[in-house]
Design a protein around this motif. Sequence first.
Motif, short mmCIF file in Angstrom:
data_model
loop_
_atom_site.label_atom_id
_atom_site.label_comp_id
_atom_site.label_asym_id
_atom_site.label_seq_id
_atom_site.Cartn_x
_atom_site.Cartn_y
_atom_site.Cartn_z
N GLY A 137 40.92 50.99 41.86
CA GLY A 137 39.58 50.44 41.94
C GLY A 137 39.58 48.93 41.92
N PHE A 138 40.72 48.30 41.56
CA PHE A 138 40.83 46.86 41.55
C PHE A 138 41.59 46.36 42.78
CE2 PHE A 138 39.34 45.14 37.48
CZ PHE A 138 39.03 46.32 36.84
N HIS A 197 28.37 41.23 39.91
CA HIS A 197 29.22 41.54 41.06
C HIS A 197 30.65 41.84 40.59
CE1 HIS A 197 25.88 39.80 43.29
NE2 HIS A 197 26.01 38.71 42.56
N CYS A 198 31.19 42.94 41.04
CA CYS A 198 32.55 43.34 40.68
C CYS A 198 33.50 43.09 41.84
CB CYS A 198 32.58 44.82 40.31
SG CYS A 198 34.23 45.41 39.80
N VAL A 199 34.73 42.70 41.54
CA VAL A 199 35.73 42.45 42.56
C VAL A 199 36.03 43.70 43.38
CG1 VAL A 199 37.74 42.96 41.11
CG2 VAL A 199 37.94 41.25 42.96
N THR A 200 35.75 44.88 42.84
CA THR A 200 35.98 46.12 43.58
C THR A 200 34.92 46.39 44.64
OG1 THR A 200 34.80 47.46 41.95
CG2 THR A 200 37.16 47.15 41.61
N SER A 201 33.98 45.45 44.79
CA SER A 201 33.02 45.36 45.90
C SER A 201 31.62 45.87 45.59
CB SER A 201 33.54 46.03 47.19
OG SER A 201 33.45 47.44 47.13
N TYR A 225 45.30 38.23 40.81
CA TYR A 225 43.89 37.92 41.03
C TYR A 225 43.63 36.42 40.92
CZ TYR A 225 42.58 42.71 41.56
OH TYR A 225 42.45 43.97 42.07
N HIS A 226 42.53 36.01 41.52
CA HIS A 226 42.16 34.61 41.59
C HIS A 226 41.90 34.05 40.19
CE1 HIS A 226 39.97 30.99 42.92
NE2 HIS A 226 40.50 31.20 44.11
N HIS A 227 42.19 32.79 39.97
CA HIS A 227 41.99 32.22 38.65
C HIS A 227 40.52 32.02 38.32
CE1 HIS A 227 46.06 30.69 37.10
NE2 HIS A 227 46.28 31.65 37.98
N ARG A 228 39.64 31.85 39.34
CA ARG A 228 38.22 31.62 39.03
C ARG A 228 37.36 32.83 39.36
NH1 ARG A 228 33.60 28.37 41.17
NH2 ARG A 228 32.24 28.10 39.35
N GLY A 229 37.37 33.31 40.58
CA GLY A 229 36.64 34.52 40.91
C GLY A 229 35.18 34.32 41.25
N TRP A 262 30.70 34.44 45.80
CA TRP A 262 30.15 33.89 47.03
C TRP A 262 31.22 33.23 47.90
CZ3 TRP A 262 25.60 35.55 48.50
CH2 TRP A 262 24.77 36.09 47.51
N ARG A 263 32.36 32.90 47.29
CA ARG A 263 33.50 32.39 48.05
C ARG A 263 34.55 33.47 48.26
NH1 ARG A 263 34.35 26.48 45.03
NH2 ARG A 263 32.33 25.61 45.65
N GLU A 264 34.27 34.67 47.80
CA GLU A 264 35.16 35.84 47.90
C GLU A 264 36.55 35.50 47.34
OE1 GLU A 264 35.50 39.63 50.92
OE2 GLU A 264 34.86 37.67 51.71
N GLU A 265 36.55 34.92 46.14
CA GLU A 265 37.79 34.55 45.46
C GLU A 265 38.32 35.76 44.69
OE1 GLU A 265 36.78 29.80 44.81
OE2 GLU A 265 36.46 31.22 43.17
N ARG A 266 38.85 36.71 45.43
CA ARG A 266 39.35 37.95 44.83
C ARG A 266 40.80 37.84 44.39
NH1 ARG A 266 35.61 42.05 46.31
NH2 ARG A 266 34.24 41.39 48.02
N TYR A 267 41.62 37.32 45.28
CA TYR A 267 43.06 37.31 45.04
C TYR A 267 43.61 35.90 45.04
CZ TYR A 267 42.16 42.10 46.42
OH TYR A 267 41.65 43.35 46.52
N SER A 268 44.76 35.74 44.42
CA SER A 268 45.42 34.44 44.43
C SER A 268 45.61 33.97 45.86
CB SER A 268 46.79 34.55 43.75
OG SER A 268 47.46 33.34 43.77
#
Length: 205
Positions: free
Chosen positions: A8-9, A81-85, A190-194, A197-203
């Motif tokens: 799910g992540f 908003h969850c990173v899993t969409s 995963y992204h350090h900020r998240g 709106w910038r879709e900062e999901r992954y490093s």
Amino acid sequence: MTIEPTRGFTGRARAADRDPRLPPGQYDAADGWPVLSAEVTPELAPADWTFRVDGLVTSPHTWTWDEAHALPASEYRGDIHCVTSWSKFGVRFGGVSLDAFLAAAGPRPEATHVVAYSHTGYTTNLPLSDVTGGKAWIAWEYGDGPLPPEHGGPARLIVPHLYFWKSAKWVAGLRLLDHDEPGFWEQNGYHHRGNPWREERYSGD
């Protein structure tokens, strides 16, 4: 050793009909609220819950459940908003603004980041600027009732303008630092900020 993300992540969301409230790659979960955790839900009674602010502060302090509830009440009403969409619109969390806890502890001038940690050992990193100025809460209510254990009750961190893995469940404290120190998911890709709106999901996003 690399820990595989909890199911799910992973994965980016499919394109969908766009609601202007939805960040890129998100869908409206409507009445649903998926339960996603890196750890097993703990059996943590309110009487056993504490919250501590330490690190680069002038007055490290720990609050009990009753002491935290004695602080001025505050709430968040808006979207998450969850990173899993998935996203949820118009939710309500009640508790205390994180500003009240930080004001009592007194961040030192050199503090730039925080590590939020849970009673389970989970950690996540955030810039100090993302949890001050009315941007974050310690919440123990959802809707009109107590926050359910599977969603972080008795109390969790709420940082609604970032992906929800930053809103640590079963929160136990904040440690203020003069540098960025990645937490559990950040150490695993995963992204350090998240920022949704910038879709900062992954490093690297």
